[in-house]
Design a protein around this motif. Structure first.
Motif, PDB file in Angstrom:
ATOM      1  N   ILE A  18       1.012  -1.170   0.036  1.00 22.60           N
ATOM      2  CA  ILE A  18       0.040   0.034   0.033  1.00 22.60           C
ATOM      3  C   ILE A  18       0.977   1.136   0.091  1.00 22.60           C
ATOM      4  N   SER A  19       1.813   1.176   0.903  1.00 17.01           N
ATOM      5  CA  SER A  19       2.638   2.374   0.820  1.00 17.01           C
ATOM      6  C   SER A  19       3.562   2.342  -0.477  1.00 17.01           C
ATOM      7  N   ALA A  20       3.726   1.491  -1.032  1.00 17.23           N
ATOM      8  CA  ALA A  20       4.667   1.582  -2.559  1.00 17.23           C
ATOM      9  C   ALA A  20       3.779   2.025  -3.412  1.00 17.23           C
ATOM     10  N   LEU A  70      -1.331   0.298 -12.522  1.00 21.74           N
ATOM     11  CA  LEU A  70      -2.562  -0.337 -12.602  1.00 21.74           C
ATOM     12  C   LEU A  70      -2.123  -1.844 -12.086  1.00 21.74           C
ATOM     13  N   THR A  71      -1.087  -2.439 -12.148  1.00 18.51           N
ATOM     14  CA  THR A  71      -0.873  -3.871 -11.854  1.00 18.51           C
ATOM     15  C   THR A  71      -0.568  -3.876 -10.388  1.00 18.51           C
ATOM     16  N   LEU A  72       0.137  -2.861  -9.902  1.00 18.28           N
ATOM     17  CA  LEU A  72       0.221  -2.847  -8.467  1.00 18.28           C
ATOM     18  C   LEU A  72      -1.053  -2.578  -7.611  1.00 18.28           C
ATOM     19  N   ARG A  73      -1.956  -1.849  -8.297  1.00 20.56           N
ATOM     20  CA  ARG A  73      -3.190  -1.459  -7.698  1.00 20.56           C
ATOM     21  C   ARG A  73      -3.932  -2.563  -7.669  1.00 20.56           C
ATOM     22  N   ASP A  74      -4.135  -3.481  -8.597  1.00 23.92           N
ATOM     23  CA  ASP A  74      -4.758  -4.631  -8.578  1.00 23.92           C
ATOM     24  C   ASP A  74      -4.423  -5.759  -7.572  1.00 23.92           C
ATOM     25  N   VAL A  75      -3.059  -5.645  -7.440  1.00 25.01           N
ATOM     26  CA  VAL A  75      -2.608  -6.260  -6.304  1.00 25.01           C
ATOM     27  C   VAL A  75      -3.187  -6.033  -4.957  1.00 25.01           C
ATOM     28  N   VAL A  76      -2.875  -4.669  -4.495  1.00 24.75           N
ATOM     29  CA  VAL A  76      -3.535  -4.170  -3.298  1.00 24.75           C
ATOM     30  C   VAL A  76      -4.859  -4.362  -3.265  1.00 24.75           C
ATOM     31  N   GLU A  77      -5.815  -3.965  -4.140  1.00 26.30           N
ATOM     32  CA  GLU A  77      -7.339  -4.081  -4.138  1.00 26.30           C
ATOM     33  C   GLU A  77      -7.555  -5.608  -3.804  1.00 26.30           C
ATOM     34  N   ASN A  78      -7.088  -6.518  -4.409  1.00 22.54           N
ATOM     35  CA  ASN A  78      -7.359  -7.911  -4.428  1.00 22.54           C
ATOM     36  C   ASN A  78      -6.925  -8.454  -3.081  1.00 22.54           C
ATOM     37  N   THR A  79      -6.243  -7.781  -2.274  1.00 25.22           N
ATOM     38  CA  THR A  79      -5.769  -8.356  -0.914  1.00 25.22           C
ATOM     39  C   THR A  79      -6.373  -7.623   0.330  1.00 25.22           C
ATOM     40  N   GLU A  80      -7.404  -6.375  -0.193  1.00 24.00           N
ATOM     41  CA  GLU A  80      -7.816  -5.413   0.736  1.00 24.00           C
ATOM     42  C   GLU A  80      -8.631  -6.134   1.762  1.00 24.00           C
ATOM     43  N   SER A  81      -9.387  -7.202   1.502  1.00 18.24           N
ATOM     44  CA  SER A  81     -10.455  -7.330   2.330  1.00 18.24           C
ATOM     45  C   SER A  81      -9.872  -8.675   3.468  1.00 18.24           C
ATOM     46  N   SER A  82      -8.801  -9.231   3.015  1.00 15.94           N
ATOM     47  CA  SER A  82      -8.196  -9.903   3.762  1.00 15.94           C
ATOM     48  C   SER A  82      -7.474  -9.652   5.031  1.00 15.94           C
ATOM     49  N   GLY A  83      -7.307 -10.228   6.213  1.00 18.78           N
ATOM     50  CA  GLY A  83      -6.966  -9.935   7.496  1.00 18.78           C
ATOM     51  C   GLY A  83      -6.466 -11.120   8.360  1.00 18.78           C
ATOM     52  N   GLY A 124       8.995   2.329  -1.571  1.00 26.21           N
ATOM     53  CA  GLY A 124       7.693   2.609  -0.779  1.00 26.21           C
ATOM     54  C   GLY A 124       7.750   1.385   0.278  1.00 26.21           C
ATOM     55  N   VAL A 125       7.999   0.333  -0.076  1.00 30.30           N
ATOM     56  CA  VAL A 125       8.232  -0.464   0.771  1.00 30.30           C
ATOM     57  C   VAL A 125       9.240  -0.394   2.217  1.00 30.30           C
ATOM     58  N   ARG A 126      10.263   0.299   1.756  1.00 29.63           N
ATOM     59  CA  ARG A 126      11.319   0.663   2.784  1.00 29.63           C
ATOM     60  C   ARG A 126      10.683   1.496   3.670  1.00 29.63           C
ATOM     61  N   ARG A 127      10.015   2.439   3.345  1.00 34.59           N
ATOM     62  CA  ARG A 127       9.377   3.788   3.886  1.00 34.59           C
ATOM     63  C   ARG A 127       8.289   2.973   5.079  1.00 34.59           C
ATOM     64  N   TYR A 128       7.604   2.147   4.516  1.00 33.88           N
ATOM     65  CA  TYR A 128       6.672   1.447   5.776  1.00 33.88           C
ATOM     66  C   TYR A 128       7.391   0.768   6.696  1.00 33.88           C
ATOM     67  N   VAL A 129       8.553  -0.056   6.473  1.00 35.02           N
ATOM     68  CA  VAL A 129       9.285  -0.977   7.340  1.00 35.02           C
ATOM     69  C   VAL A 129      10.032   0.130   8.215  1.00 35.02           C
ATOM     70  N   SER A 130      10.659   1.291   7.718  1.00 32.63           N
ATOM     71  CA  SER A 130      11.186   2.088   8.595  1.00 32.63           C
ATOM     72  C   SER A 130      10.235   3.048   9.341  1.00 32.63           C
ATOM     73  N   GLY A 131       8.958   2.817   9.315  1.00 30.79           N
ATOM     74  CA  GLY A 131       8.018   3.796  10.059  1.00 30.79           C
ATOM     75  C   GLY A 131       7.652   5.143   9.445  1.00 30.79           C
ATOM     76  N   GLU A 132       8.109   5.412   8.227  1.00 27.74           N
ATOM     77  CA  GLU A 132       8.002   6.701   7.488  1.00 27.74           C
ATOM     78  C   GLU A 132       6.540   6.745   6.764  1.00 27.74           C
ATOM     79  N   GLU A 133       5.930   7.814   6.821  1.00 27.29           N
ATOM     80  CA  GLU A 133       4.899   8.042   5.693  1.00 27.29           C
ATOM     81  C   GLU A 133       5.247   7.855   4.239  1.00 27.29           C
TER      82      GLU A 133
END
Length: 387
Positions: free
Chosen positions: A25-27, A57-70, A207-216
């Motif tokens: 999502i960050s990415a 668009l490819t990455l958006r599909d990845v994010v949207e298709n896992t949105e409801s999982s938890g 974007g992945v790194r920013r999530y792991v490091s706690g950055e917005e």
């Protein structure tokens, strides 16, 4: 994010399925901010300006298709991401990006969470699957960046490494490799830009790194890689390159999803290589995503029509895309290279084209009885970065 408090090593931080979702999502948020800049670099394999859009668009599909999982194990989230990327891959760059997620799924198979060692394995698998997918691999592209980050992760991994530092090293290497792509691929050097797909992957990893490091994800601007070559200063497509490829014919970007039983991926890839260029075939024996550039898209479809069921067929005229890309880049060059810019008022596509060919940097729509406002003129002037 889960941490083992009984162990002191910072390497022992483990990331679960929800963390994996949040990383991308960050990415996605960071990539969205740089789509246009990545599109502007897109000269290989075709100067058509869609690499950033296709990766987004490819990455958006990845994010949207896992949105409801938890709460699911990271292996299930990674598998869902890989399937979504395969199903939703857009264009050459999107199909190759789907293999990055295939690598994640393979590297995280059977795991409830993951750490540094597992991530290194993911990148190694991503490199393997990315190269295997491409009919004729070319260095100086996203493939080279995948290789460099995989090797960097492996060489930096050790008992004391944590994910923040590991991803920091990976992101630095990605940027360095992107900057070197013009030294590996002549068309990039001729155009004066770095590889668009490699740049896109670099942004995703940041974007992945920013999530792991706690950055917005949008906490600070991202310095895009520029060609690491003193003879290429601007990092924007050169006017000479646009002139040189003006008469090139590119045919049709053809892409489709093939589902069936016992699909022979190597055989299908070989048949596509024999009839087109930029061939990428990914998937398994039940579902394949096929992408190629070909002058006769019907021939590619006919070659597999009896092997399974076709869906998501997309055929785009790359010559039209190239013409639009070229005109947009010429406008960029005019804006950035002229010490004195001209803003004109004209009405109609024909008149606007004439003005553009005469060197006008910005055209404001208007004419007799349709005078533009002072505000319209000021806005156009502000768009033109001249002295």
């Amino acid at each position: 994010m889960k941490t083992n408090n009984n162990l002191s090593s910072s390497q022992d931080v483990r990331y679960n399925g929800d963390d994996l979702k949040a990383m991308f999502i960050s990415a996605l948020l960071l990539l969205e901010q740089h789509v246009d800049a990545i599109n502007a670099l897109n000269v290989f394999p075709v100067p058509d300006g869609d690499t950033g859009t296709n990766m987004f668009l490819t990455l958006r599909d990845v994010v949207e298709n896992t949105e409801s999982s938890g709460g699911e194990p990271v292996s299930e989230i990674a598998a869902s991401m890989a399937r979504a990327a395969l199903m939703g891959a857009k264009g050459n760059s999107g199909v190759i990006l789907s293999q990055f997620f295939k690598g994640l799924a393979v590297g995280l198979e059977g795991l409830s969470d993951f750490g540094c060692k597992d991530f290194v394995g993911c990148l190694q698998a991503a490199k393997e699957y990315s190269y295997k997918a491409v009919g004729e691999p070319v260095e100086g592209t996203i493939l080279t960046v995948v290789t460099s980050v995989s090797e960097t992760a492996e060489s930096n991994y050790g008992p004391e490494i944590n994910m923040v530092d590991l991803l920091g090293a990976v992101c630095v290497k990605a940027q360095e490799t992107v900057a070197l792509t013009p030294t590996m691929l002549a068309v990039l050097s001729e155009a004066g830009v770095v590889d668009a797909g490699g740049q896109g992957l670099s942004v995703i990893l940041e974007g992945v790194r920013r999530y792991v490091s706690g950055e917005e994800p949008l906490s600070s601007g991202l310095m895009m890689a520029k060609p690491n070559n003193p003879q290429i200063a601007s990092g924007t497509v050169s006017h000479d390159f646009l002139d040189a490829v003006e008469g090139e014919a590119y045919g049709y970007c053809t892409q489709f999803l093939l589902t069936g039983h016992d699909l022979e991926i190597d055989s299908i890839r070989e048949s596509m290589v024999n009839m087109g260029k930029s061939v990428v075939v990914v998937g398994d024996n039940e579902m394949l995503q096929v992408h190629l550039h070909v002058y006769d898209p019907g021939s590619a479809i006919s070659a597999v029509i009896d092997r399974g069921v076709l869906s998501q067929i997309k055929i785009e005229n790359m010559d039209n895309q190239h013409a639009e890309f070229s005109e947009a880049r010429r406008k960029d060059v005019r804006k950035s290279s002229q010490p004195t810019a001209v803003v004109a008022v004209a009405l109609g596509d024909g008149m606007e084209a004439i003005m553009a060919n005469l060197g006008v940097s910005e055209v404001v729509k208007g004419g007799d009885t349709m005078n533009p406002s002072v505000g319209d003129l000021m806005e156009a002037i502000d768009k033109v970065p001249s002295n």
